[in-house]
Design a protein around this motif. Structure first.
Motif, PDB file in Angstrom:
ATOM      1  N   SER A  11       0.870  -1.190   0.000  1.00  0.00           N
ATOM      2  CA  SER A  11       0.000   0.000   0.000  1.00  0.00           C
ATOM      3  C   SER A  11       0.904   1.237   0.000  1.00  0.00           C
ATOM      4  N   ALA A  12       0.406   2.308  -0.609  1.00  0.00           N
ATOM      5  CA  ALA A  12       1.235   3.522  -0.711  1.00  0.00           C
ATOM      6  C   ALA A  12       1.629   4.028   0.674  1.00  0.00           C
ATOM      7  N   ILE A  13       0.679   4.006   1.612  1.00  0.00           N
ATOM      8  CA  ILE A  13       0.984   4.496   2.961  1.00  0.00           C
ATOM      9  C   ILE A  13       1.991   3.563   3.633  1.00  0.00           C
ATOM     10  N   ARG A  36       4.819  -8.405  -8.016  1.00  0.00           N
ATOM     11  CA  ARG A  36       5.638  -7.423  -8.744  1.00  0.00           C
ATOM     12  C   ARG A  36       5.912  -6.192  -7.874  1.00  0.00           C
ATOM     13  N   LYS A  37       4.853  -5.681  -7.244  1.00  0.00           N
ATOM     14  CA  LYS A  37       5.019  -4.507  -6.365  1.00  0.00           C
ATOM     15  C   LYS A  37       5.886  -4.859  -5.157  1.00  0.00           C
ATOM     16  N   LEU A  38       5.713  -6.080  -4.667  1.00  0.00           N
ATOM     17  CA  LEU A  38       6.474  -6.513  -3.492  1.00  0.00           C
ATOM     18  C   LEU A  38       7.969  -6.599  -3.829  1.00  0.00           C
ATOM     19  N   ALA A  60       1.093 -12.883  -0.188  1.00  0.00           N
ATOM     20  CA  ALA A  60      -0.106 -13.568   0.302  1.00  0.00           C
ATOM     21  C   ALA A  60      -1.352 -12.716   0.100  1.00  0.00           C
ATOM     22  N   ASP A  61      -2.456 -13.411  -0.199  1.00  0.00           N
ATOM     23  CA  ASP A  61      -3.767 -12.766  -0.195  1.00  0.00           C
ATOM     24  C   ASP A  61      -4.292 -12.842   1.236  1.00  0.00           C
ATOM     25  N   LEU A  62      -4.423 -11.697   1.881  1.00  0.00           N
ATOM     26  CA  LEU A  62      -4.777 -11.686   3.313  1.00  0.00           C
ATOM     27  C   LEU A  62      -6.256 -11.986   3.550  1.00  0.00           C
ATOM     28  N   ASP A  63      -7.033 -12.122   2.479  1.00  0.00           N
ATOM     29  CA  ASP A  63      -8.410 -12.612   2.644  1.00  0.00           C
ATOM     30  C   ASP A  63      -8.395 -14.077   3.072  1.00  0.00           C
ATOM     31  N   VAL A 150     -20.535   1.012   4.180  1.00  0.00           N
ATOM     32  CA  VAL A 150     -20.015  -0.370   4.233  1.00  0.00           C
ATOM     33  C   VAL A 150     -18.535  -0.313   4.643  1.00  0.00           C
ATOM     34  N   TYR A 151     -17.784   0.509   3.950  1.00  0.00           N
ATOM     35  CA  TYR A 151     -16.371   0.719   4.313  1.00  0.00           C
ATOM     36  C   TYR A 151     -16.281   1.252   5.745  1.00  0.00           C
ATOM     37  N   GLY A 152     -17.137   2.245   6.061  1.00  0.00           N
ATOM     38  CA  GLY A 152     -17.120   2.852   7.392  1.00  0.00           C
ATOM     39  C   GLY A 152     -17.415   1.833   8.482  1.00  0.00           C
ATOM     40  N   PRO A 181      -6.703   7.829   9.159  1.00  0.00           N
ATOM     41  CA  PRO A 181      -6.405   8.860   8.151  1.00  0.00           C
ATOM     42  C   PRO A 181      -7.691   9.440   7.576  1.00  0.00           C
ATOM     43  N   GLY A 182      -7.558  10.655   7.045  1.00  0.00           N
ATOM     44  CA  GLY A 182      -8.640  11.256   6.262  1.00  0.00           C
ATOM     45  C   GLY A 182      -8.417  10.931   4.799  1.00  0.00           C
ATOM     46  N   PHE A 183      -8.455  11.960   3.935  1.00  0.00           N
ATOM     47  CA  PHE A 183      -8.250  11.719   2.497  1.00  0.00           C
ATOM     48  C   PHE A 183      -6.746  11.656   2.193  1.00  0.00           C
ATOM     49  N   VAL A 184      -6.312  10.551   1.599  1.00  0.00           N
ATOM     50  CA  VAL A 184      -4.889  10.398   1.269  1.00  0.00           C
ATOM     51  C   VAL A 184      -4.762  10.100  -0.223  1.00  0.00           C
ATOM     52  N   ASP A 185      -3.805  10.751  -0.848  1.00  0.00           N
ATOM     53  CA  ASP A 185      -3.585  10.618  -2.290  1.00  0.00           C
ATOM     54  C   ASP A 185      -2.817   9.310  -2.574  1.00  0.00           C
ATOM     55  N   THR A 186      -3.551   8.224  -2.764  1.00  0.00           N
ATOM     56  CA  THR A 186      -2.940   6.902  -3.008  1.00  0.00           C
ATOM     57  C   THR A 186      -3.721   6.219  -4.141  1.00  0.00           C
ATOM     58  N   PRO A 187      -3.265   5.062  -4.615  1.00  0.00           N
ATOM     59  CA  PRO A 187      -4.028   4.349  -5.656  1.00  0.00           C
ATOM     60  C   PRO A 187      -5.482   4.080  -5.246  1.00  0.00           C
TER      61      PRO A 187
HETATM   62  N1  LIG Z   1      -6.251   6.567   0.767  1.00  0.00           N
HETATM   63  C1  LIG Z   1      -7.103   7.051   1.668  1.00  0.00           C
HETATM   64  O1  LIG Z   1      -7.712   8.120   1.463  1.00  0.00           O
HETATM   65  C2  LIG Z   1      -7.334   6.309   2.962  1.00  0.00           C
HETATM   66  C3  LIG Z   1      -8.058   6.952   3.967  1.00  0.00           C
HETATM   67  C4  LIG Z   1      -8.284   6.298   5.172  1.00  0.00           C
HETATM   68  C5  LIG Z   1      -7.784   5.027   5.349  1.00  0.00           C
HETATM   69  N2  LIG Z   1      -7.074   4.408   4.352  1.00  0.00           N
HETATM   70  C6  LIG Z   1      -6.585   3.054   4.606  1.00  0.00           C
HETATM   71  O2  LIG Z   1      -5.185   3.051   4.460  1.00  0.00           O
HETATM   72  C7  LIG Z   1      -4.758   1.722   4.176  1.00  0.00           C
HETATM   73  C8  LIG Z   1      -3.746   1.752   3.045  1.00  0.00           C
HETATM   74  O3  LIG Z   1      -4.399   2.166   1.849  1.00  0.00           O
HETATM   75  P1  LIG Z   1      -3.731   3.151   0.780  1.00  0.00           P
HETATM   76  O4  LIG Z   1      -4.453   4.428   0.846  1.00  0.00           O
HETATM   77  O5  LIG Z   1      -2.262   3.126   0.970  1.00  0.00           O
HETATM   78  O6  LIG Z   1      -4.163   2.504  -0.598  1.00  0.00           O
HETATM   79  P2  LIG Z   1      -3.451   1.469  -1.567  1.00  0.00           P
HETATM   80  O7  LIG Z   1      -2.118   1.967  -1.982  1.00  0.00           O
HETATM   81  O8  LIG Z   1      -4.469   1.172  -2.622  1.00  0.00           O
HETATM   82  O9  LIG Z   1      -3.227   0.205  -0.646  1.00  0.00           O
HETATM   83  C9  LIG Z   1      -4.177  -0.777  -0.389  1.00  0.00           C
HETATM   84  C10 LIG Z   1      -3.385  -2.057  -0.255  1.00  0.00           C
HETATM   85  O10 LIG Z   1      -4.197  -3.093   0.288  1.00  0.00           O
HETATM   86  C11 LIG Z   1      -3.790  -4.276  -0.371  1.00  0.00           C
HETATM   87  N3  LIG Z   1      -4.821  -5.305  -0.282  1.00  0.00           N
HETATM   88  C12 LIG Z   1      -6.146  -5.186  -0.518  1.00  0.00           C
HETATM   89  N4  LIG Z   1      -6.743  -6.362  -0.341  1.00  0.00           N
HETATM   90  C13 LIG Z   1      -5.781  -7.244   0.010  1.00  0.00           C
HETATM   91  C14 LIG Z   1      -5.767  -8.618   0.318  1.00  0.00           C
HETATM   92  N5  LIG Z   1      -6.886  -9.346   0.291  1.00  0.00           N
HETATM   93  N6  LIG Z   1      -4.590  -9.206   0.643  1.00  0.00           N
HETATM   94  C15 LIG Z   1      -3.450  -8.492   0.662  1.00  0.00           C
HETATM   95  N7  LIG Z   1      -3.386  -7.190   0.381  1.00  0.00           N
HETATM   96  C16 LIG Z   1      -4.542  -6.584   0.059  1.00  0.00           C
HETATM   97  C17 LIG Z   1      -3.585  -3.855  -1.816  1.00  0.00           C
HETATM   98  O11 LIG Z   1      -2.821  -4.833  -2.461  1.00  0.00           O
HETATM   99  P3  LIG Z   1      -2.667  -4.838  -4.062  1.00  0.00           P
HETATM  100  O12 LIG Z   1      -1.558  -3.874  -4.330  1.00  0.00           O
HETATM  101  O13 LIG Z   1      -2.319  -6.241  -4.372  1.00  0.00           O
HETATM  102  O14 LIG Z   1      -4.003  -4.392  -4.616  1.00  0.00           O
HETATM  103  C18 LIG Z   1      -2.852  -2.548  -1.603  1.00  0.00           C
HETATM  104  O15 LIG Z   1      -1.454  -2.743  -1.488  1.00  0.00           O
HETATM  105  C19 LIG Z   1      -6.024   0.929   3.880  1.00  0.00           C
HETATM  106  O16 LIG Z   1      -6.366   0.177   5.022  1.00  0.00           O
HETATM  107  C20 LIG Z   1      -7.053   2.004   3.647  1.00  0.00           C
HETATM  108  O17 LIG Z   1      -8.370   1.538   3.931  1.00  0.00           O
HETATM  109  C21 LIG Z   1      -6.833   5.035   3.172  1.00  0.00           C
END
Ligand SMILES: NC(=O)c1ccc[n+]([C@@H]2O[C@H](COP(=O)([O-])OP(=O)(O)OC[C@H]3O[C@@H](n4cnc5c(N)ncnc54)[C@H](OP(=O)(O)O)[C@@H]3O)[C@@H](O)[C@H]2O)c1
Length: 246
Positions: A11-13, A36-38, A60-63, A150-152, A181-187
């Motif tokens: 994840s970007a964060i 690939r990302k790993l 690993a798929d964490l599901d 749902v996410y909330g 976190p609030g709004f974060v600029d990530t994928p």
């Molecule tokens: N961006 C925001 O605005 C925001 C705000 C509040 C909270 N958050 C939380 O911050 C955390 C990090 O998200 P991010 O913003 O950094 O977005 P991100 O870059 O899209 O990261 C999400 C990551 O979760 C991984 N993932 C999803 N399902 C998975 C699974 N079943 N098994 C393993 N990995 C899995 C994805 O893996 P793949 O690369 O394989 O898809 C991806 O690396 C998340 O928990 C998100 O809910 C984000």
């Protein structure tokens, strides 16, 4: 030297946290789903860490909850012991799709709530006394809104679980950190218009996570201004809130 295990490390964060941890001399074990990302992350961390630094990984798929214990065993094998666990993976589900399909609803709850709480629960037996269990929730978990409840709800469940776990582990001196976190600029937010003062970079949020771990915080809003914003939002009376378009 701290030994750090990160779930959802691609994840970007989480990547920004991993880089920061390696820069301060930590060993890191990264668990991600996308090989690939790993590979790219691990190569980068190894260059930054230099010789003598342990950078381990598992794909690993964490599901798949049945694989979680083996991941802890692998991480412990590589790191020796675990000081810090960061649970960072998540998905931003399509709210309308979840309203139309129970399958989509359960998938979203599984990844964002069940999978994360199972990892947090297992962490209790894996982390050293005085260590840290941190998980990324969201400000969305503070109040249900029609646009993303749902996410909330999943993030809210995670926060409540962590609150109980924190209470349980306080006697061992284990920090249980809920990151909101609030709004974060990530994928994850690629489809949004990502401009304005409320948006933060993953690096800013990662710096806040590392600081909150250092300061042994229980709950942290990132950036900080989400604390007062959510305080106001949480206190709007329900009879008013239910009529708002949020
Ligand atoms: N961006 C925001 O605005 C925001 C705000 C509040 C909270 N958050 C939380 O911050 C955390 C990090 O998200 P991010 O913003 O950094 O977005 P991100 O870059 O899209 O990261 C999400 C990551 O979760 C991984 N993932 C999803 N399902 C998975 C699974 N079943 N098994 C393993 N990995 C899995 C994805 O893996 P793949 O690369 O394989 O898809 C991806 O690396 C998340 O928990 C998100 O809910 C984000």
């Amino acid at each position: 030297m701290q030994k750090v295990l990160i779930f959802g490390a691609t994840s970007a964060i989480a990547q920004a946290v991993a880089r920061s941890m390696v820069a301060r001399g930590c060993d890191v074990f990264a668990v991600g789903r996308d090989q690939r990302k790993l590979d790219a992350l691990v190569a980068d961390l190894r260059v930054r860490g230099g010789p003598g630094r342990t950078i381990g990984f598992a794909c690993a798929d964490l599901d798949r909850l049945e694989g979680h214990e083996a991941l802890y065993a692998q991480a412990k094998g590589a790191l020796g012991s675990i000081d810090v666990v960061l649970i960072a993976h998540g998905t931003l589900p399509d709210q309308r799709a979840c309203e139309a399909s129970s399958e989509a609803l359960l998938a979203a709850m599984h990844t964002n709530a069940t999978s994360a709480i199972v990892l947090a629960s297992l962490a209790a037996a894996q982390v050293v006394d005085g260590g840290t269990i941190a998980a990324i929730g969201s400000v969305a978990g503070d109040r249900g809104r029609q646009s993303n409840y749902v996410y909330g709800a999943a993030k809210g469940m995670l926060a409540l679980f962590l609150q109980g776990l924190r209470n349980r582990l306080a006697g061992r001196g284990v920090q249980v950190l809920t990151i909101k976190p609030g709004f974060v600029d990530t994928p994850m937010t690629a489809a949004f218009e990502r401009k304005g003062p409320l948006w933060a970079t993953p690096e800013r949020v990662a710096a806040g996570i590392v600081r909150a771990i250092d300061r042994r915080r229980d709950v942290v809003y990132l950036p900080w201004f989400w604390g007062p914003i959510m305080l106001v939002i949480k206190h709007i009376p329900e009879r008013v809130f239910k009529r708002l378009s949020l």
